[in-house]
Scaffold this motif. Structure first.
Motif, PDB file in Angstrom:
ATOM      1  N   SER A 118      -7.066  33.602 -43.453  1.00  0.00           N
ATOM      2  CA  SER A 118      -8.309  34.305 -43.121  1.00  0.00           C
ATOM      3  C   SER A 118      -9.542  33.681 -43.759  1.00  0.00           C
ATOM      4  CB  SER A 118      -8.183  35.774 -43.530  1.00  0.00           C
ATOM      5  OG  SER A 118      -7.137  36.408 -42.843  1.00  0.00           O
ATOM      6  N   ASP A 119      -9.456  32.413 -44.139  1.00  0.00           N
ATOM      7  CA  ASP A 119     -10.611  31.661 -44.638  1.00  0.00           C
ATOM      8  C   ASP A 119     -10.582  30.265 -44.043  1.00  0.00           C
ATOM      9  OD1 ASP A 119     -11.991  33.368 -46.466  1.00  0.00           O
ATOM     10  OD2 ASP A 119     -10.447  33.043 -47.980  1.00  0.00           O
ATOM     11  N   LEU A 120     -11.765  29.658 -43.896  1.00  0.00           N
ATOM     12  CA  LEU A 120     -11.816  28.233 -43.543  1.00  0.00           C
ATOM     13  C   LEU A 120     -13.180  27.648 -43.842  1.00  0.00           C
ATOM     14  CD1 LEU A 120     -13.660  27.488 -40.810  1.00  0.00           C
ATOM     15  CD2 LEU A 120     -11.667  28.316 -39.604  1.00  0.00           C
ATOM     16  N   ALA A 121     -13.184  26.350 -44.063  1.00  0.00           N
ATOM     17  CA  ALA A 121     -14.385  25.518 -44.000  1.00  0.00           C
ATOM     18  C   ALA A 121     -14.008  24.316 -43.153  1.00  0.00           C
ATOM     19  CB  ALA A 121     -14.822  25.072 -45.392  1.00  0.00           C
ATOM     20  N   GLY A 122     -14.871  23.961 -42.214  1.00  0.00           N
ATOM     21  CA  GLY A 122     -14.537  22.855 -41.327  1.00  0.00           C
ATOM     22  C   GLY A 122     -15.667  22.514 -40.391  1.00  0.00           C
ATOM     23  N   VAL A 123     -15.302  21.932 -39.250  1.00  0.00           N
ATOM     24  CA  VAL A 123     -16.280  21.424 -38.283  1.00  0.00           C
ATOM     25  C   VAL A 123     -15.924  21.948 -36.902  1.00  0.00           C
ATOM     26  CG1 VAL A 123     -17.204  19.344 -37.196  1.00  0.00           C
ATOM     27  CG2 VAL A 123     -16.729  19.356 -39.657  1.00  0.00           C
ATOM     28  N   VAL A 124     -16.922  22.453 -36.187  1.00  0.00           N
ATOM     29  CA  VAL A 124     -16.702  22.946 -34.833  1.00  0.00           C
ATOM     30  C   VAL A 124     -16.302  21.793 -33.912  1.00  0.00           C
ATOM     31  CG1 VAL A 124     -17.774  24.050 -32.823  1.00  0.00           C
ATOM     32  CG2 VAL A 124     -18.347  24.848 -35.127  1.00  0.00           C
ATOM     33  N   LEU A 125     -15.195  21.966 -33.190  1.00  0.00           N
ATOM     34  CA  LEU A 125     -14.742  20.967 -32.213  1.00  0.00           C
ATOM     35  C   LEU A 125     -15.259  21.267 -30.819  1.00  0.00           C
ATOM     36  CD1 LEU A 125     -10.960  20.367 -33.035  1.00  0.00           C
ATOM     37  CD2 LEU A 125     -12.910  18.895 -33.568  1.00  0.00           C
ATOM     38  N   ARG A 126     -15.075  22.512 -30.390  1.00  0.00           N
ATOM     39  CA  ARG A 126     -15.489  22.936 -29.056  1.00  0.00           C
ATOM     40  C   ARG A 126     -15.931  24.393 -29.117  1.00  0.00           C
ATOM     41  NH1 ARG A 126     -14.618  18.255 -28.543  1.00  0.00           N
ATOM     42  NH2 ARG A 126     -13.525  17.146 -26.853  1.00  0.00           N
ATOM     43  N   THR A 127     -16.798  24.760 -28.196  1.00  0.00           N
ATOM     44  CA  THR A 127     -17.184  26.159 -28.033  1.00  0.00           C
ATOM     45  C   THR A 127     -16.910  26.581 -26.602  1.00  0.00           C
ATOM     46  OG1 THR A 127     -19.467  25.527 -27.513  1.00  0.00           O
ATOM     47  CG2 THR A 127     -18.957  26.059 -29.820  1.00  0.00           C
ATOM     48  N   GLY A 128     -16.594  27.848 -26.429  1.00  0.00           N
ATOM     49  CA  GLY A 128     -16.295  28.376 -25.114  1.00  0.00           C
ATOM     50  C   GLY A 128     -17.550  28.810 -24.375  1.00  0.00           C
ATOM     51  N   PRO A 129     -17.416  29.265 -23.138  1.00  0.00           N
ATOM     52  CA  PRO A 129     -18.552  29.755 -22.359  1.00  0.00           C
ATOM     53  C   PRO A 129     -19.270  30.881 -23.085  1.00  0.00           C
ATOM     54  CG  PRO A 129     -16.605  29.525 -20.966  1.00  0.00           C
ATOM     55  CD  PRO A 129     -16.142  29.309 -22.382  1.00  0.00           C
ATOM     56  N   GLY A 130     -20.580  30.866 -23.008  1.00  0.00           N
ATOM     57  CA  GLY A 130     -21.383  31.920 -23.615  1.00  0.00           C
ATOM     58  C   GLY A 130     -21.730  31.701 -25.067  1.00  0.00           C
ATOM     59  N   VAL A 131     -21.286  30.597 -25.664  1.00  0.00           N
ATOM     60  CA  VAL A 131     -21.617  30.311 -27.066  1.00  0.00           C
ATOM     61  C   VAL A 131     -22.832  29.388 -27.097  1.00  0.00           C
ATOM     62  CG1 VAL A 131     -20.831  29.310 -29.244  1.00  0.00           C
ATOM     63  CG2 VAL A 131     -19.226  30.590 -27.795  1.00  0.00           C
ATOM     64  N   ASN A 132     -23.907  29.859 -27.698  1.00  0.00           N
ATOM     65  CA  ASN A 132     -25.148  29.084 -27.739  1.00  0.00           C
ATOM     66  C   ASN A 132     -25.622  28.758 -29.151  1.00  0.00           C
ATOM     67  OD1 ASN A 132     -25.666  29.266 -24.781  1.00  0.00           O
ATOM     68  ND2 ASN A 132     -25.853  31.453 -25.228  1.00  0.00           N
ATOM     69  N   ALA A 133     -25.169  29.517 -30.133  1.00  0.00           N
ATOM     70  CA  ALA A 133     -25.668  29.355 -31.504  1.00  0.00           C
ATOM     71  C   ALA A 133     -24.976  28.220 -32.252  1.00  0.00           C
ATOM     72  CB  ALA A 133     -25.498  30.663 -32.279  1.00  0.00           C
ATOM     73  N   TRP A 134     -23.830  27.745 -31.730  1.00  0.00           N
ATOM     74  CA  TRP A 134     -23.065  26.718 -32.413  1.00  0.00           C
ATOM     75  C   TRP A 134     -22.669  25.626 -31.438  1.00  0.00           C
ATOM     76  CZ3 TRP A 134     -23.235  27.600 -37.473  1.00  0.00           C
ATOM     77  CH2 TRP A 134     -23.439  28.918 -37.889  1.00  0.00           C
ATOM     78  N   LYS A 135     -22.473  24.425 -31.971  1.00  0.00           N
ATOM     79  CA  LYS A 135     -22.119  23.288 -31.112  1.00  0.00           C
ATOM     80  C   LYS A 135     -21.102  22.409 -31.832  1.00  0.00           C
ATOM     81  CE  LYS A 135     -25.883  20.264 -32.680  1.00  0.00           C
ATOM     82  NZ  LYS A 135     -26.127  21.045 -33.893  1.00  0.00           N
ATOM     83  N   PRO A 136     -20.383  21.560 -31.099  1.00  0.00           N
ATOM     84  CA  PRO A 136     -19.461  20.623 -31.737  1.00  0.00           C
ATOM     85  C   PRO A 136     -20.175  19.763 -32.777  1.00  0.00           C
ATOM     86  CG  PRO A 136     -19.035  20.702 -29.391  1.00  0.00           C
ATOM     87  CD  PRO A 136     -20.291  21.500 -29.609  1.00  0.00           C
ATOM     88  N   GLY A 137     -19.529  19.604 -33.919  1.00  0.00           N
ATOM     89  CA  GLY A 137     -20.126  18.829 -35.009  1.00  0.00           C
ATOM     90  C   GLY A 137     -20.766  19.673 -36.089  1.00  0.00           C
TER      91      GLY A 137
END
Length: 448
Positions: free
Chosen positions: A122-141
């Motif tokens: 239930s914890d993580l630190a990492g990098v976004v790989l992909r976002t699904g439809p409707g996601v605008n606040a975050w992007k890969p990288g």
């Protein structure tokens, strides 16, 4: 295409070439820490203390889940151990596969969570790989940490406080695809910016406990701590208590830190706490036997608190041990004071003398994790260097069973980190100046 694709992603992250992440293929499989549904009875007949997470937690290669609307797939550099992973691993108070089955029935999107294995964490630190439809606040990288509240917010009940939504769940405990893995699936509204002055393992460790302590102690949904309050903190050097102690000191309150050894006392003293009770050294025994508590010990404990504070009783009692301490907590809280509880690590069935509650107008408040705003504020304090991670030890992903075993035996302080994709400790820092200014606080729990 599992290991090779994962390595390509890791190479890009280590080179800080995060713009390239979106062009890299998503692995079809990844390694994650799991429990298996066909092993839920493996500890039957054993006492809780004898149930061994090293036997039930497996490092498996699992298929990458399909990314849905409002979701994000994250490459996990580091994670951490929480008590909910320990509970999952020993199948107490129940198997988590019941959670996954109920969740799977709630919507077509959730059906993928109902599997014969459960990827935990239930914890993580990492990098976004992909976002699904409707996601605008975050992007890969994007470099991120995640809080553990999974919620769709389709019910009216959740819109004043997300935690009241009837479909809120704890990610990696009541949902699948958790953070003790190379990849993780989260709702996009779980994501928060990674603090730039921390390493991956440091950034991963505060999420659950920091947010939980913030709501429980600071938020108006919890005890609404104010300047000048006296706050009794059980387990003040542990995962939750170490953050509660920091919030009290940072917010102008006076913590009374309850610990169980001279080493733990020294640890909270180094954080700036001055009022400390070593309950082992002072021999408090709140239960005469399994069935009867000892009010004389409550009174002795309360007298010790007044001795330390110059006569003040606690405005707030920060509760999480549960059965073992709850009777004492209700007794020692001041008239009109608050007992706020978020867990029951020593037992769920609490007993207390209600006369001390009703006749002295005390309040018991239940507090469970945190909503997005509370988690964001708690993370923001970490990012500003006001609150520090409390990592004491870091394990490899393959040694997660041992890490959970150590937490189960309470053979740890603060938080125990786990390296997932990160090949070693100490990576991921960008703001070296802010880090240098707070290095002693960041490293305070190391090696304890």
């Amino acid at each position: 295409m599992g290991g090779h694709a994962v390595q390509k992603i890791l190479d890009a992250i280590l080179a800080d070439e995060l713009d390239a992440i979106e062009s890299l293929p998503v692995p079809t499989t990844y390694r994650g820490i799991t429990v298996h549904e066909d092993e839920t009875g493996m500890f039957e007949g054993l006492a809780t203390k004898d149930k061994d997470p090293r036997k039930s937690l497996h490092l498996d290669e699992v298929p990458t889940p399909e990314l849905g609307p409002g979701e994000a797939l994250v490459a996990v550099m580091a994670s951490a151990i929480n008590y909910n992973t320990v509970w999952t691993s020993i199948f107490e108070p129940m198997s988590t596969f019941g959670f996954l089955k109920r969740y799977g029935k709630s919507s077509p999107l959730a059906l993928k969570h109902d599997l014969p294995y459960h990827v935990v964490g239930s914890d993580l630190a990492g990098v976004v790989l992909r976002t699904g439809p409707g996601v605008n606040a975050w992007k890969p990288g994007d470099r991120v940490v995640a809080h553990c509240l999974d919620v769709q917010l389709e019910h009216a009940d959740g819109h004043n406080d997300t935690m009241l939504d009837p479909e809120q769940r704890i990610w990696g405990f009541e949902t699948n695809f958790g953070g003790l893995a190379e990849l993780a699936l989260v709702k996009s509204n779980q994501l928060m910016p990674m603090p730039d002055h921390l390493t991956w393992e440091e950034a991963a460790s505060p999420g659950l406990v920091n947010s939980t302590a913030y709501r429980q102690l600071v938020s108006t949904n919890g005890a609404a701590m104010k300047q000048g309050d006296t706050v009794l903190i059980w387990g003040a050097s542990g995962g939750l208590g170490s953050y509660a102690t920091q919030f009290a000191l940072n917010g102008g309150a006076t913590p009374i830190c309850v610990v169980s050894s001279p080493e733990k006392a020294e640890l909270v003293r180094s954080m700036g706490a001055e009022l400390i009770i070593d309950r082992s050294a002072e021999g408090y025994r709140f239960w005469k036997d399994e069935n009867e508590q000892d009010p004389k010990e409550w009174k002795r404990f309360g007298a010790r608190i007044r001795e330390l504070t110059g006569g003040d009783d606690p405005d707030i009692v920060f509760e999480h041990p549960g059965r073992e301490t709850f009777g004492a907590s209700v007794f020692v809280a001041k008239r009109g004071g608050t007992i706020v509880t978020c867990a029951s690590t020593s037992g769920f069935m609490h007993q207390y003398d209600n006369r001390y509650l009703w006749m002295n107008l005390k309040r018991i408040i239940g507090s469970h994790f945190a909503n997005y705003r509370e988690a964001w504020e708690a993370n923001r304090l970490v990012a500003k260097g006001k609150i520090h991670p409390t990592v004491s030890k870091v394990y490899s992903l393959a040694d997660t069973g041992q890490a959970a075993h150590d937490v189960h035996r309470n053979a740890h302080q603060g938080k125990v980190g786990v390296l997932c994709l990160a090949p070693s400790e100490g990576l991921g820092v960008r703001d070296h100046a802010l880090r240098a200014a707070h290095l002693s606080g960041i490293n305070r729990f190391r090696g304890v």
